[in-house]
Motif scaffolding. Structure first.
Motif, PDB file in Angstrom:
ATOM      1  N   ASP A 253       4.771  52.487 123.292  1.00 60.61           N
ATOM      2  CA  ASP A 253       5.197  53.190 122.080  1.00 60.61           C
ATOM      3  C   ASP A 253       6.128  52.274 121.288  1.00 60.61           C
ATOM      4  OD1 ASP A 253       5.837  55.035 120.132  1.00 60.61           O
ATOM      5  OD2 ASP A 253       7.175  56.212 121.404  1.00 60.61           O
ATOM      6  N   ASN A 254       5.667  51.800 120.124  1.00 62.90           N
ATOM      7  CA  ASN A 254       6.445  50.873 119.283  1.00 62.90           C
ATOM      8  C   ASN A 254       6.972  49.693 120.092  1.00 62.90           C
ATOM      9  OD1 ASN A 254       8.081  53.443 117.201  1.00 62.90           O
ATOM     10  ND2 ASN A 254       5.964  52.811 117.319  1.00 62.90           N
ATOM     11  N   PRO A 255       6.090  48.947 120.761  1.00 64.02           N
ATOM     12  CA  PRO A 255       6.555  47.950 121.735  1.00 64.02           C
ATOM     13  C   PRO A 255       7.240  46.739 121.105  1.00 64.02           C
ATOM     14  CG  PRO A 255       4.181  47.782 121.409  1.00 64.02           C
ATOM     15  CD  PRO A 255       4.615  49.017 120.684  1.00 64.02           C
ATOM     16  N   MET A 256       8.263  46.245 121.802  1.00 64.60           N
ATOM     17  CA  MET A 256       9.006  45.031 121.450  1.00 64.60           C
ATOM     18  C   MET A 256       8.459  43.914 122.331  1.00 64.60           C
ATOM     19  SD  MET A 256      13.140  44.668 121.428  1.00 64.60           S
ATOM     20  CE  MET A 256      13.996  43.129 121.097  1.00 64.60           C
TER      21      MET A 256
ATOM     22  N   LEU B 224       8.504  45.960 114.298  1.00 60.52           N
ATOM     23  CA  LEU B 224       7.648  45.634 115.440  1.00 60.52           C
ATOM     24  C   LEU B 224       6.190  46.047 115.210  1.00 60.52           C
ATOM     25  CD1 LEU B 224       9.997  46.806 118.351  1.00 60.52           C
ATOM     26  CD2 LEU B 224      10.045  44.678 117.032  1.00 60.52           C
ATOM     27  N   ARG B 225       5.896  46.598 114.056  1.00 61.40           N
ATOM     28  CA  ARG B 225       4.548  47.127 113.786  1.00 61.40           C
ATOM     29  C   ARG B 225       3.451  46.091 114.034  1.00 61.40           C
ATOM     30  NH1 ARG B 225       3.570  47.705 107.669  1.00 61.40           N
ATOM     31  NH2 ARG B 225       3.199  45.460 107.987  1.00 61.40           N
ATOM     32  N   ASP B 226       3.586  44.917 113.430  1.00 58.27           N
ATOM     33  CA  ASP B 226       2.486  43.953 113.455  1.00 58.27           C
ATOM     34  C   ASP B 226       2.264  43.372 114.847  1.00 58.27           C
ATOM     35  OD1 ASP B 226       2.354  44.470 110.788  1.00 58.27           O
ATOM     36  OD2 ASP B 226       3.082  42.524 110.116  1.00 58.27           O
ATOM     37  N   GLU B 227       3.356  43.149 115.592  1.00 54.61           N
ATOM     38  CA  GLU B 227       3.165  42.594 116.941  1.00 54.61           C
ATOM     39  C   GLU B 227       2.492  43.610 117.867  1.00 54.61           C
ATOM     40  OE1 GLU B 227       7.454  42.603 119.084  1.00 54.61           O
ATOM     41  OE2 GLU B 227       7.463  41.912 116.998  1.00 54.61           O
ATOM     42  N   GLY B 228       2.758  44.903 117.650  1.00 51.22           N
ATOM     43  CA  GLY B 228       2.083  45.914 118.454  1.00 51.22           C
ATOM     44  C   GLY B 228       0.602  45.982 118.159  1.00 51.22           C
ATOM     45  N   ILE B 229       0.264  45.974 116.860  1.00 49.49           N
ATOM     46  CA  ILE B 229      -1.145  46.024 116.470  1.00 49.49           C
ATOM     47  C   ILE B 229      -1.874  44.765 116.929  1.00 49.49           C
ATOM     48  CG2 ILE B 229      -2.712  46.033 114.497  1.00 49.49           C
ATOM     49  CD1 ILE B 229      -0.664  47.832 113.062  1.00 49.49           C
TER      50      ILE B 229
ATOM     51  N   THR C 204       6.065  56.494 108.843  1.00 49.12           N
ATOM     52  CA  THR C 204       6.906  56.570 110.030  1.00 49.12           C
ATOM     53  C   THR C 204       7.722  55.292 110.187  1.00 49.12           C
ATOM     54  OG1 THR C 204       5.084  55.718 111.379  1.00 49.12           O
ATOM     55  CG2 THR C 204       5.299  58.112 111.213  1.00 49.12           C
ATOM     56  N   PHE C 205       8.704  55.338 111.079  1.00 49.79           N
ATOM     57  CA  PHE C 205       9.542  54.167 111.325  1.00 49.79           C
ATOM     58  C   PHE C 205       9.819  54.057 112.818  1.00 49.79           C
ATOM     59  CE2 PHE C 205      12.148  57.723 109.760  1.00 49.79           C
ATOM     60  CZ  PHE C 205      12.998  57.945 110.837  1.00 49.79           C
ATOM     61  N   HIS C 206      10.473  52.999 113.219  1.00 49.64           N
ATOM     62  CA  HIS C 206      10.696  52.732 114.632  1.00 49.64           C
ATOM     63  C   HIS C 206      11.447  53.898 115.291  1.00 49.64           C
ATOM     64  CE1 HIS C 206      11.036  50.082 118.131  1.00 49.64           C
ATOM     65  NE2 HIS C 206      12.239  50.594 118.297  1.00 49.64           N
ATOM     66  N   GLY C 207      10.892  54.390 116.400  1.00 52.13           N
ATOM     67  CA  GLY C 207      11.552  55.454 117.138  1.00 52.13           C
ATOM     68  C   GLY C 207      11.338  56.850 116.603  1.00 52.13           C
ATOM     69  N   SER C 208      10.594  56.994 115.500  1.00 50.70           N
ATOM     70  CA  SER C 208      10.452  58.329 114.913  1.00 50.70           C
ATOM     71  C   SER C 208       9.502  59.224 115.695  1.00 50.70           C
ATOM     72  CB  SER C 208       9.983  58.225 113.458  1.00 50.70           C
ATOM     73  OG  SER C 208       8.672  57.697 113.368  1.00 50.70           O
ATOM     74  N   ASN C 209       8.740  58.669 116.619  1.00 50.60           N
ATOM     75  CA  ASN C 209       7.739  59.482 117.323  1.00 50.60           C
ATOM     76  C   ASN C 209       8.361  60.580 118.177  1.00 50.60           C
ATOM     77  OD1 ASN C 209       5.851  57.841 116.171  1.00 50.60           O
ATOM     78  ND2 ASN C 209       5.310  56.738 118.027  1.00 50.60           N
ATOM     79  N   PHE C 210       9.610  60.384 118.608  1.00 48.27           N
ATOM     80  CA  PHE C 210      10.242  61.404 119.435  1.00 48.27           C
ATOM     81  C   PHE C 210      11.273  62.226 118.663  1.00 48.27           C
ATOM     82  CE2 PHE C 210       8.484  59.023 123.023  1.00 48.27           C
ATOM     83  CZ  PHE C 210       8.111  60.059 123.867  1.00 48.27           C
TER      84      PHE C 210
END
Length: 337
Positions: A197-200, A275-280, A301-307
């Motif tokens: 989820d939104n990986p670094m 981190l969007r592009d590195e995850g994709i 959406t933005f980083h961490g917004s999924n929760f």
């Protein structure tokens, strides 16, 4: 194109004024402030619904090592009747976020409880060591030790050792990807899923999204660079006499050249996330290597917004995540309860 606040989903935009400002220039200070805030919120919170919670202390990967203390894990078990078999559920080993420098299991209580209930699985949340006091490979050592312990004790926990997933958010998702590589290469428990989820993932922080999103909510390109500097320590290219090509894939999974043979992946990427592009990119590389991948990208959406609560787009993100876990951890064909 850079970040424009008016392009954030309206329901998420309403939450922006109450979101914390993340600054990992001084990780120990920020960490303590976050823990104090979490403790204050927990003091008035209702008990976690639908789960039994137990803390365990488990041995480090190198019990005799002077810098490898025992590891806290928090186990969440649904209190309802298991739907996997009469007594066994799948198991998810979970790693919290925080740029490798902050975060803890207590701050993940509600999200881990929801994962356990909604995916009908046992969740083992890991208190891995944090940088800069404990740079790489400390977190990976703790992650591997927790996974091995979970596999060895799954039956006692009410879980099935043949149905183990690993997952996390942000740095925890990056640690998940690195652990999947380590287990493939060094041997370890079989994994049915890596949930990212939104990986670094990439210490080079050189993507278009990292360059564009310098002031986005919860996480930004500059903060990602600081997080990697703290985590890599002497390995970081900015460190004296460091080799810029010497960062191993077990530290930054995007460095891996061979992704074949890894477990199936669930990858979530958010539009206004550095981190969007590195995850994709990582998801596409997994696909090219023959790894089954479920990839989600959500506009607004933005980083961490999924929760985050209160936004329909976040509810959909969580529902998709729970569904992927249920499919991966579900009862194998031919097994009857």
């Amino acid at each position: 194109m850079g970040f424009a606040e008016d392009r954030i989903d309206p329901q998420l935009r309403a939450l922006l004024p109450v979101l914390p400002k993340v600054d990992v220039t001084d990780p120990p200070a920020f960490r303590e402030a976050q823990r104090a805030q979490s403790a204050a919120q927990a003091a008035g919170a209702a008990p976690l619904p639908g789960v039994a919670v137990e803390d365990r202390t488990i041995p480090a990967a190198d019990p005799g090592g002077p810098s490898a203390p025992d590891i806290l894990v928090r186990v969440y078990t649904p209190t309802g009747t298991a739907t996997g078999t009469a007594r066994e559920r799948g198991v998810l080993v979970w790693f919290h976020g925080g740029g490798y420098v902050f975060g803890d299991v207590a701050g993940s209580d509600r999200s881990c409880a929801a994962l356990a209930v909604e995916a009908d699985c046992v969740v083992v949340s890991v208190e891995y060591r944090l940088a800069p006091e404990n740079p790489y490979p400390a977190a990976l050592e703790d992650a591997y030790a927790a996974l091995v312990w979970t596999a060895a004790n799954a039956a006692e926990l009410g879980g099935d050792p043949a149905r183990i997933a690993i997952g996390g958010v942000s740095a925890g998702a990056g640690l998940t990807a690195a652990l999947a590589l380590f287990v493939r290469d060094k041997g370890g428990p079989a994994l049915v899923l890596q949930l990212l989820d939104n990986p670094m993932l990439d210490d080079r922080v050189g993507t278009a999204s990292a360059a564009a999103f310098t002031d986005t909510p919860l996480w930004s390109g500059p903060q990602a660079r600081l997080g990697w500097r703290h985590y890599l320590g002497a390995l970081h290219p900015d460190a004296a006499s460091a080799d810029s090509d010497g960062v191993p894939p077990y530290a930054a999974a995007a460095r891996a050249t061979d992704l074949a043979g890894l477990p199936p992946a669930y990858v979530a990427a958010n539009e206004f996330d550095p981190l969007r592009d590195e995850g994709i990119t990582y998801a596409l590389r997994l696909l090219e290597a023959g790894v089954p991948v479920e990839l989600h990208h959500r506009p607004g959406t933005f980083h961490g917004s999924n929760f985050l609560p209160g936004a329909e787009v976040s509810e959909r993100a969580r529902a998709d995540m729970y569904a992927a876990l249920r499919r991966s951890l579900g009862r194998p064909p031919g097994i009857r309860s």
